[in-house]
Design a protein around this motif. Structure first.
Motif, PDB file in Angstrom:
ATOM      1  N   GLU A   1       1.502  -1.091   0.126  1.00  0.00           N
ATOM      2  CA  GLU A   1      -0.540   0.014   0.049  1.00  0.00           C
ATOM      3  C   GLU A   1       0.708   1.069  -0.150  1.00  0.00           C
ATOM      4  N   ILE A   2       0.826   2.656  -0.982  1.00  0.00           N
ATOM      5  CA  ILE A   2       2.051   3.128  -0.980  1.00  0.00           C
ATOM      6  C   ILE A   2       0.631   4.789  -0.768  1.00  0.00           C
ATOM      7  N   SER A   3       0.938   5.022   0.125  1.00  0.00           N
ATOM      8  CA  SER A   3       0.573   6.648   0.192  1.00  0.00           C
ATOM      9  C   SER A   3       1.716   7.809   0.546  1.00  0.00           C
ATOM     10  N   GLY A   4       1.133   9.043   0.928  1.00  0.00           N
ATOM     11  CA  GLY A   4       2.198  10.600   0.674  1.00  0.00           C
ATOM     12  C   GLY A   4       2.300  10.596  -1.015  1.00  0.00           C
ATOM     13  N   VAL A   5       1.245  10.646  -1.505  1.00  0.00           N
ATOM     14  CA  VAL A   5       1.090  10.719  -3.467  1.00  0.00           C
ATOM     15  C   VAL A   5      -0.568  11.255  -3.639  1.00  0.00           C
ATOM     16  N   ASP A   6      -0.495  12.067  -4.293  1.00  0.00           N
ATOM     17  CA  ASP A   6      -1.938  12.479  -5.035  1.00  0.00           C
ATOM     18  C   ASP A   6      -1.354  12.057  -6.341  1.00  0.00           C
TER      19      ASP A   6
ATOM     20  N   PHE B   1      -1.289  -0.823  -4.033  1.00  0.00           N
ATOM     21  CA  PHE B   1      -2.912  -0.331  -4.269  1.00  0.00           C
ATOM     22  C   PHE B   1      -2.594   1.003  -3.350  1.00  0.00           C
ATOM     23  N   PHE B   2      -4.157   1.966  -2.824  1.00  0.00           N
ATOM     24  CA  PHE B   2      -3.462   3.260  -3.018  1.00  0.00           C
ATOM     25  C   PHE B   2      -5.250   3.517  -2.473  1.00  0.00           C
ATOM     26  N   ARG B   3      -5.381   4.429  -1.496  1.00  0.00           N
ATOM     27  CA  ARG B   3      -6.191   4.722  -0.503  1.00  0.00           C
ATOM     28  C   ARG B   3      -6.372   6.473  -1.238  1.00  0.00           C
ATOM     29  N   ASP B   4      -7.570   6.196  -0.683  1.00  0.00           N
ATOM     30  CA  ASP B   4      -8.322   7.141  -0.064  1.00  0.00           C
ATOM     31  C   ASP B   4      -7.549   8.391  -1.998  1.00  0.00           C
TER      32      ASP B   4
ATOM     33  N   TRP C   1       1.246  -5.225 -20.412  1.00  0.00           N
ATOM     34  CA  TRP C   1       2.027  -5.582 -18.981  1.00  0.00           C
ATOM     35  C   TRP C   1       1.612  -4.774 -17.898  1.00  0.00           C
ATOM     36  N   GLY C   2       0.137  -3.367 -18.133  1.00  0.00           N
ATOM     37  CA  GLY C   2       0.000  -3.157 -16.662  1.00  0.00           C
ATOM     38  C   GLY C   2      -1.127  -2.943 -16.437  1.00  0.00           C
ATOM     39  N   ALA C   3      -1.714  -2.648 -15.575  1.00  0.00           N
ATOM     40  CA  ALA C   3      -3.562  -2.379 -15.443  1.00  0.00           C
ATOM     41  C   ALA C   3      -3.002  -1.178 -14.478  1.00  0.00           C
ATOM     42  N   VAL C   4      -4.564  -0.516 -13.777  1.00  0.00           N
ATOM     43  CA  VAL C   4      -4.870   0.739 -12.893  1.00  0.00           C
ATOM     44  C   VAL C   4      -6.583   0.256 -12.928  1.00  0.00           C
ATOM     45  N   LEU C   5      -6.866  -0.370 -12.020  1.00  0.00           N
ATOM     46  CA  LEU C   5      -8.536   0.271 -11.643  1.00  0.00           C
ATOM     47  C   LEU C   5      -8.594   0.379 -10.978  1.00  0.00           C
ATOM     48  N   ARG C   6      -9.812   1.287 -10.752  1.00  0.00           N
ATOM     49  CA  ARG C   6     -10.715   2.751  -9.758  1.00  0.00           C
ATOM     50  C   ARG C   6     -11.757   2.108  -9.533  1.00  0.00           C
ATOM     51  N   ALA C   7     -12.007   1.927  -8.158  1.00  0.00           N
ATOM     52  CA  ALA C   7     -13.428   1.816  -7.939  1.00  0.00           C
ATOM     53  C   ALA C   7     -14.697   2.673  -7.946  1.00  0.00           C
TER      54      ALA C   7
ATOM     55  N   ALA D   1      -6.176   0.094  -7.647  1.00  0.00           N
ATOM     56  CA  ALA D   1      -5.192  -0.923  -7.736  1.00  0.00           C
ATOM     57  C   ALA D   1      -4.246  -0.946  -9.017  1.00  0.00           C
ATOM     58  N   PHE D   2      -3.194  -0.947  -9.167  1.00  0.00           N
ATOM     59  CA  PHE D   2      -2.046  -0.889  -9.979  1.00  0.00           C
ATOM     60  C   PHE D   2      -0.751  -2.179  -9.810  1.00  0.00           C
TER      61      PHE D   2
END
Length: 287
Positions: free
Chosen positions: A27-32, A56-59, A130-136, A251-252
């Motif tokens: 889980e990664i935080s400290g980035v917008d 994973f990134f929250r909020d 190669w990659g995927a970015v999924l957003r709720a 999620a990335f």
């Protein structure tokens, strides 16, 4: 607070990377994620991704344009041509991942004793994304987690005699039925069962159990035995991370290093996420 101040990116040394499991998931935080990344931030996120396979990134309450812009900092986007990945409002590169009745019926029809739902994205192509970015977007009140499997660990923990049997084998991927729903065709392709990750050099156990796999050159009994061994490896909790979605979750993942499985335990709720796929390098991505 001005818009410029609201989206000001934190210093790259404020980035926090918290592992969720020893080898997969952080889980990664400290980035917008709404604003552009500095080269340093981008490289640290990519390094974490290569190390943990999925981050994973929250909020992170992104809109569609911001989600696409975030993904494009890691490569060009790709939109698959099948019905279950319809572009959202014409947005190039962004499409729905939704629990439609049609999708659920197709998944139910293709289940087998070793299906179990573990798959990777767009590997029906010679060169998958190669990659995927999924957003709720719209989540059920409870349930609907996603599981990712460290496919490198799944390989390295196999007995040596099983590794020897899998080396050199190719597994087919047949996605023609889904493509034909939108008038598209693509031949059946086969990928190595054991492939080497181009950036990390790690050997990966890489079989899509959701797209009618066959192991080329084996009789049915040996094929069934080996596919069950692969499925059993993917199903081991020691190799997995399980992510519970919340509003604002992103999620990335590295599609070359992990397989994943959407847990369908939320009844008829229309669970909706939006995905951006990142294409591979120009030398390969148009195949």
């Amino acid at each position: 607070m001005s818009a410029a101040a609201q989206f000001e990116q934190p210093r790259h040394d404020s980035l926090s990377i918290q592992p969720l499991q020893p080898t997969i998931g952080a889980e990664i935080s400290g980035v917008d994620l709404r604003s552009p990344l500095s080269p340093e931030l981008r490289d640290r996120i990519k390094a974490a991704l290569l190390n943990y396979k999925v981050v994973f990134f929250r909020d992170q309450h992104l809109n569609r344009d911001q989600q696409i812009a975030f993904a494009q900092q890691f490569g060009p986007t790709y939109t698959p041509p099948y019905a279950a990945a319809k572009p959202v409002n014409g947005a190039p590169g962004l499409h729905l991942i939704a629990a439609t009745k049609e999708l659920n019926e197709r998944l139910a029809a293709q289940k087998s004793e070793f299906w179990r739902g573990f798959h990777s994205d767009t590997n029906w192509r010679l060169v998958p994304s190669w990659g995927a970015v999924l957003r709720a977007v719209d989540l059920p009140p409870v349930g609907g987690d996603t599981i990712w499997v460290d496919a490198g660990l799944a390989y390295s923990e196999l007995p040596d005699n099983v590794k020897a049997r899998l080396e050199g084998l190719h597994a087919t991927v047949d996605f023609r039925d889904a493509l034909r729903e939108t008038g598209n065709e693509y031949p059946i392709v086969a990928h190595p069962v054991v492939r080497t990750h181009r950036e990390t050099g790690q050997k990966i156990l890489w079989v899509d159990l959701g797209k009618k796999p066959h192991l080329i050159g084996l009789d049915l009994a040996e094929e069934k035995e080996l596919l069950k061994l692969v499925a059993d490896q993917y199903a081991r909790p020691e190799y997995q991370v399980r992510f519970s979605w919340r509003p604002g979750s992103v999620a990335f993942w590295d599609n070359r290093a992990a397989v994943h499985y959407a847990v369908r335990n939320y009844g008829d709720y229309p669970r909706v996420l939006e995905r951006v796929l990142i294409a591979d390098e120009p030398l390969w991505r148009d195949l």
